[in-house]
Motif scaffolding. Structure first.
Motif, PDB file in Angstrom:
ATOM      1  N   GLY A 178       9.797 -20.923 -34.995  1.00 41.59           N
ATOM      2  CA  GLY A 178       8.751 -20.150 -34.223  1.00 41.59           C
ATOM      3  C   GLY A 178       9.082 -18.507 -34.247  1.00 41.59           C
ATOM      4  O   GLY A 178       8.499 -18.067 -33.418  1.00 41.59           O
ATOM      5  N   CYS A 179       9.916 -18.007 -35.554  1.00 39.83           N
ATOM      6  CA  CYS A 179      10.194 -16.888 -35.220  1.00 39.83           C
ATOM      7  C   CYS A 179       8.933 -15.760 -35.473  1.00 39.83           C
ATOM      8  O   CYS A 179       8.855 -14.593 -35.038  1.00 39.83           O
ATOM      9  CB  CYS A 179      11.020 -16.492 -36.322  1.00 39.83           C
ATOM     10  N   GLY A 180       7.990 -16.374 -36.067  1.00 37.67           N
ATOM     11  CA  GLY A 180       6.621 -15.737 -36.280  1.00 37.67           C
ATOM     12  C   GLY A 180       6.589 -14.667 -37.650  1.00 37.67           C
ATOM     13  O   GLY A 180       5.616 -13.994 -37.736  1.00 37.67           O
ATOM     14  N   VAL A 181       7.739 -14.571 -38.416  1.00 33.14           N
ATOM     15  CA  VAL A 181       7.392 -13.757 -39.403  1.00 33.14           C
ATOM     16  C   VAL A 181       6.390 -14.006 -40.570  1.00 33.14           C
ATOM     17  O   VAL A 181       5.563 -13.117 -41.211  1.00 33.14           O
ATOM     18  CB  VAL A 181       9.001 -13.962 -40.348  1.00 33.14           C
ATOM     19  N   CYS A 182       5.874 -15.374 -40.507  1.00 35.49           N
ATOM     20  CA  CYS A 182       4.681 -15.626 -41.363  1.00 35.49           C
ATOM     21  C   CYS A 182       3.452 -15.257 -40.878  1.00 35.49           C
ATOM     22  O   CYS A 182       2.578 -14.943 -41.588  1.00 35.49           O
ATOM     23  CB  CYS A 182       4.695 -17.169 -41.602  1.00 35.49           C
TER      24      CYS A 182
END
Ligand code: SF4
Ligand code: SF4
Length: 248
Positions: A17-21
């Motif tokens: 869930g880091c959100g980099v994408c």
């Protein structure tokens, strides 16, 4: 209409869930929902996999399966809606809102003048989020007609007048030309300049040689986008003084 085609698949077990994408997908097809990256609608994913290489966990793959066909018109409408509805609403699983796009109002000159001196000094002139070059997607609404301030990380710390003199009414993009990926930056700038009519560009770098590449990356990005614009370059000394200013 459903067709057999390529589309991304996100492995929930690997995704943290880091959100980099999220900003890597120009179609806005990926959002963080309940702590995991998810494709919000199959028709928004073009299956080309721009997000693929961005995932530090290797959680994204491209597969072939029956899915709703990619719909570029629906994507355009969706992105316009996102733009007009303002900030994205999802917060990342870890609680870090690093990629949550936001624009906010800064205090007017009049409001600032009426604040007690101690509060005026502490006032932030930042008008949007995120601020890192890598995290600002080319379709971020605040980029259109922006006065860009492209800032070396160290200059942000060294220059005390940053907020009052340089940040106000500008869109800031920060990064380090020494430790970050030059090609990635040039490509990101190129995409931004292709998609947006930028009003002006100011770069702020440190006097040390390793920092001098930043304005050139911006220039290369402009050229790759087939555009031309003067680039103001401000050089900050390691003692925090504003040393030099020129246009390239
Ligand atoms: S970059 Fe990878 S790990 Fe991070 S949210 Fe996206 S899919 Fe998950
Ligand atoms: S290039 Fe050097 S001076 Fe410039 S931001 Fe990176 S580490 Fe700091």
């Amino acid at each position: 209409m459903k067709v057999l085609r390529k589309i991304i698949e996100i492995n929930e077990d690997l995704c943290d869930g880091c959100g980099v994408c999220v900003p890597a997908c120009e179609e806005g097809a990926i959002q963080i929902i309940d702590g995991k990256a998810r494709v919000v609608a199959e028709k928004y994913c073009d299956g080309l996999g721009a997000c693929l290489g961005e995932c530090p966990q290797g959680a994204i793959t491209i597969i072939e399966r029956v899915a709703e066909d990619f719909d570029p018109e629906a994507v355009e409408e969706y992105l316009q809606n996102l733009e007009s509805s303002g900030p994205a609403v999802e917060t990342l699983a870890c609680g870090c809102p690093s990629t949550q796009m936001q624009s906010f109002k800064t205090a007017s000159a009049c409001q600032e003048a009426n604040q007690p001196p101690n509060q005026t000094a502490a006032h932030s002139a930042l008008g949007h989020w995120p601020v890192q070059i890598k995290l600002i997607p080319p379709h971020a609404p605040f980029l259109q007609h922006a006065d860009l301030l492209i800032l070396a990380d160290c200059a942000a710390v060294a220059y005390a007048g940053l907020h009052q003199e340089l940040l106000k009414d500008r869109v800031v993009m920060m990064g380090c030309p020494k430790f970050d990926d030059v090609e990635e930056y040039v490509e990101r700038f190129s995409e931004i300049f292709k998609k947006n009519d930028v009003n002006s560009i100011t770069t702020v770098i440190m006097e040390v040689p390793c920092c001098s590449g930043l304005p050139m990356m911006v220039k290369n990005g402009l050229e790759a986008a087939g555009k031309s614009l003067p680039i103001k370059k401000i050089v900050i000394g390691t003692n925090g003084k504003r040393l030099k200013e020129e246009t390239i």
